[in-house]
Design an enzyme around this catalytic site. Structure first.
Site, PDB file in Angstrom:
ATOM      1  N   CYS A  41      -6.941  -0.036  -0.050  1.00 64.45           N
ATOM      2  CA  CYS A  41      -7.033   0.786  -1.260  1.00 64.45           C
ATOM      3  C   CYS A  41      -5.703   1.490  -1.554  1.00 64.45           C
ATOM      4  CB  CYS A  41      -8.151   1.811  -1.071  1.00 64.45           C
ATOM      5  SG  CYS A  41      -8.173   3.121  -2.294  1.00 64.45           S
ATOM      6  N   CYS A  44      -5.898   5.266  -1.333  1.00 66.60           N
ATOM      7  CA  CYS A  44      -5.958   5.717   0.065  1.00 66.60           C
ATOM      8  C   CYS A  44      -4.578   5.693   0.704  1.00 66.60           C
ATOM      9  CB  CYS A  44      -6.914   4.835   0.872  1.00 66.60           C
ATOM     10  SG  CYS A  44      -8.613   4.856   0.269  1.00 66.60           S
TER      11      CYS A  44
END
Length: 102
Positions: A41, A44
């Site tokens: 991600c 992230c």
């Protein structure tokens, strides 16, 4: 930040002390912040250094608070149990509690 490592292939489901009530007599868990993330991600990846910086700043003043990180790629069942629907997700748990604050 305490990273929950991926289980080995012969281990059953993992139930870490900081998310699940232990089956034996253990002291209650401390106050803690848990980040649920996916390694792939981009949000992230961008947030990770900020989470580490936050953890260092908070634990410098409040060493009793723990910071954890859980990869939902390695621990899909655990993330489902915690109702993680997007990444990254942060959950705060009070000392002695296994229910995240809402």
């Amino acid at each position: 930040v305490i990273e929950l490592l991926a289980p080995s292939s012969d281990e059953g489901p993992i139930k870490p002390y900081f998310l699940y009530e232990p089956s034996s007599d253990h002291s209650p868990p401390p106050a803690r912040v848990v980040e649920f993330y996916a390694p792939w991600c981009p949000h992230c990846q961008h947030y990770a250094p900020k989470y580490i910086k936050l953890a260092k700043a908070v634990t410098a003043k409040h060493p009793e608070i723990e910071f954890h990180a859980v990869s939902c790629t390695a621990h899909n069942r655990l993330c489902n149990d915690q109702n993680v629907n997007s990444y990254p997700t942060l959950k705060l748990f009070r000392e002695g509690s296994y229910e995240a604050l809402k």
